[in-house]
Write a protein that holds these residues in place. Structure first.
Motif, PDB file in Angstrom:
ATOM      1  N   MET A   1      -4.211  -8.090  -9.469  1.00  0.00           N
ATOM      2  CA  MET A   1      -5.060  -7.077  -8.823  1.00  0.00           C
ATOM      3  C   MET A   1      -4.196  -5.945  -8.269  1.00  0.00           C
ATOM      4  N   GLU A   2      -4.659  -4.725  -8.462  1.00  0.00           N
ATOM      5  CA  GLU A   2      -3.932  -3.569  -7.958  1.00  0.00           C
ATOM      6  C   GLU A   2      -4.007  -3.530  -6.439  1.00  0.00           C
ATOM      7  N   LYS A   3      -2.866  -3.287  -5.809  1.00  0.00           N
ATOM      8  CA  LYS A   3      -2.838  -3.217  -4.357  1.00  0.00           C
ATOM      9  C   LYS A   3      -3.558  -1.960  -3.876  1.00  0.00           C
ATOM     10  N   GLY A   4      -4.184  -2.070  -2.718  1.00  0.00           N
ATOM     11  CA  GLY A   4      -4.883  -0.936  -2.137  1.00  0.00           C
ATOM     12  C   GLY A   4      -3.950  -0.099  -1.288  1.00  0.00           C
ATOM     13  N   LYS A   5      -4.566   0.612  -0.328  1.00  0.00           N
ATOM     14  CA  LYS A   5      -3.790   1.481   0.544  1.00  0.00           C
ATOM     15  C   LYS A   5      -4.484   1.596   1.883  1.00  0.00           C
ATOM     16  N   ALA A   6      -3.691   1.708   2.927  1.00  0.00           N
ATOM     17  CA  ALA A   6      -4.236   1.851   4.281  1.00  0.00           C
ATOM     18  C   ALA A   6      -3.978   3.256   4.807  1.00  0.00           C
ATOM     19  N   PHE A   7      -4.954   3.766   5.546  1.00  0.00           N
ATOM     20  CA  PHE A   7      -4.807   5.023   6.274  1.00  0.00           C
ATOM     21  C   PHE A   7      -5.019   4.721   7.751  1.00  0.00           C
ATOM     22  N   LEU A   8      -3.991   4.924   8.542  1.00  0.00           N
ATOM     23  CA  LEU A   8      -4.059   4.678   9.986  1.00  0.00           C
ATOM     24  C   LEU A   8      -4.402   6.011  10.643  1.00  0.00           C
ATOM     25  N   VAL A   9      -5.679   6.164  11.001  1.00  0.00           N
ATOM     26  CA  VAL A   9      -6.246   7.480  11.308  1.00  0.00           C
ATOM     27  C   VAL A   9      -6.571   7.626  12.793  1.00  0.00           C
ATOM     28  N   GLY A  10      -6.151   8.747  13.354  1.00  0.00           N
ATOM     29  CA  GLY A  10      -6.554   9.108  14.707  1.00  0.00           C
ATOM     30  C   GLY A  10      -7.915   9.771  14.687  1.00  0.00           C
ATOM     31  N   ALA A  11      -8.874   9.195  15.408  1.00  0.00           N
ATOM     32  CA  ALA A  11     -10.247   9.714  15.412  1.00  0.00           C
ATOM     33  C   ALA A  11     -10.439  10.850  16.395  1.00  0.00           C
TER      34      ALA A  11
END
Length: 486
Positions: A1-11
């Motif tokens: 399975m292809e690895k995903g990606k995370a976005f650590l976002v300031g709201a």
């Protein structure tokens, strides 16, 4: 399975318009969002309808998910190949533990980006009319946590350096430690007369402030039971507030509005109310489910004399469907009508003259496009479903938390269908307390809406003759004594 990606976002601090463009783009493509208590839940409206929403909020006295569990969950979701957004209030790098979460991802060889946000230590003072630096009041500024990992939670800081070397100090979440903070700053050289302001829920319409000095702010806060989330700003620069306080002068500041929602598109009314300083809770959250186009109806398009559109969304969907089916729009001979002024406007924007439903003649071969609620009223008409609209149940616990923390004082009902929605989806399902309709000011947009409200046992405080967003803003901007029943 292809690895995903995370976005650590300031709201950002609360006002939804203060999120960055890059942060909003990440939300719009997310497959999973792990969000905090201090991230405005309204931002979740921008997520795809099939996005998984996971609450990771923390309160001082309890944790929904501990940090280690959040780290593990973040890693697990990315390993599933998902686009994951970790949505954090303010800026993730300012007391947001983004370092721990990024480290967990890095240790597992996973891809991630960190998207900065506007931190509350800067924005809350600005929304209270106080820049944190000024040539005449201070050239240095510090952000300081008011809690640490010690048993008593009292931070072990360089109090001498803060008291004598920093002009303006912003303490995060410092209400419970106010006596400790004040005592140490005074003990280490800060004047007892140094101005202090507490800013709770900064950048929201429910923003509250309390001013004092280092010598008396702790007693003042205890007297009025001032609580977190709040920024404690210490410094002479606080004196600028009297001249520069702009946000609290907006005409709808302090209005916490429950707006009944009947469509899936972004509400122009909600946006207008927020522009004038209100907090707006739109209820409920709807999502669309596609349905196969009825080819038999499409083949009869040239035969209809009247086409009634039940919503703005149905306008957009109808024309896309017939275009995809290869139907030349010039073959449509019917007169167009909309069930609301918004539907009529959507038709106007397509280049068609249209009238509201009330001006439609009773006779003629008729097609209803969109919602099947009107099929019974016009039993001689044919129905063309463009999609099925259902309440997004994933948002139910989100609304419960919003209503717990907000203090709704105004309810706006835009249409008779909105009245039905607020009762059937809110009151009857016990998401909205019945008492809220008794303690809030009720504004109905239009006479028919007012009549529908009375039929459901809701007593309006104001029924607007002109059901448009300008009339709503003007009505709510008046003094309470002028909001008399009509």
């Amino acid at each position: 399975m292809e690895k995903g990606k995370a976005f650590l976002v300031g709201a950002g601090p609360g006002d939804v318009q203060l999120i960055t463009v890059k942060g909003l783009e990440a939300i719009k493509k997310a497959e999973v969002i792990l969000y905090d208590r201090l991230a405005n839940p309204k931002l979740l409206d921008y997520a795809p309808s099939d996005c998984e929403l996971i609450y990771c909020g923390k309160l001082p006295d309890r944790h929904v998910l501990r940090q280690e569990m959040i780290n593990d969950l973040l890693v697990a979701k990315v390993l599933e190949g998902k686009i994951v957004v970790r949505l954090k209030g303010g800026d993730p790098g300012v007391f947001g533990r983004v370092g721990e979460e990024a480290a967990a991802l890095a240790e597992n060889g996973l891809s991630f980006e960190i998207v900065p946000g506007i931190t509350s230590g800067l924005s809350a003072p600005l929304y209270a009319g106080i820049p944190v630096t000024h040539r005449e009041f201070g050239e240095s500024f510090a952000v300081v946590t008011a809690h640490d990992k010690s048993e008593n939670g009292q931070p072990n800081l360089d109090w001498k350096g803060l008291a004598t070397g920093i002009d303006t100090i912003a303490f995060y979440m410092g209400i419970s430690n106010l006596p400790y903070i004040s005592e140490n700053l005074i003990k280490n050289g800060k004047s007892p007369d140094t101005p202090v302001i507490l800013i709770q829920w900064g950048t929201f319409s429910r923003q509250q402030t309390l001013e004092g000095t280092l010598s008396n702010i702790a007693a003042k806060a205890k007297e009025v039971n001032f609580t977190n989330p709040a920024i404690t700003l210490v410094g002479d620069i606080v004196s600028l507030r009297e001249k520069l306080n702009w946000f609290e002068k907006k005409p709808l500041f302090g209005k916490q509005i429950l707006l009944a929602r009947t469509g899936t598109e972004e509400s122009e009314l909600a946006r207008e109310l927020m522009e004038h300083g209100a907090d707006v809770i739109e209820f409920p959250k709807w999502k669309k489910i596609s349905v196969p186009a009825d080819q038999a109806v499409i083949s009869r398009i040239p035969e209809y004399e009247q086409i009634l559109f039940t919503s703005p969304e149905s306008v957009k969907e109808f024309f896309q469907i017939i275009f995809d089916a290869g139907v030349d729009i010039r073959k449509v001979k019917a007169d167009f009508y909309g069930c609301s002024t918004k539907s009529v406007k959507a038709l106007n924007e397509k280049g068609f003259f249209a009238e509201v439903e009330g001006k439609m003649p009773p006779a003629g071969k008729m097609l209803i496009v969109g919602n099947s609620d009107f099929a019974q009223k016009y039993n001689h008409a044919e129905m063309f479903l463009t999609s099925i609209k259902v309440v997004d149940e994933q948002f139910t616990p989100i609304f419960n938390r919003i209503l717990e923390e907000a203090s709704v004082n105004t309810v706006v009902l835009p249409s008779s269908r909105a009245v039905k929605t607020i009762i059937e989806e809110g009151i009857m399902k016990e998401i909205i307390p019945q008492q809220l309709l008794k303690t809030s000011k009720i504004v109905c947009m239009g006479v028919r809406t007012g009549e529908a409200a009375i039929e459901y046992g809701i007593v309006p405080d104001k029924v607007l003759e002109s059901p448009d967003k300008t009339a709503v803003v003007n009505c709510l901007a008046r003094k309470e004594s002028e909001l008399a029943f009509v």
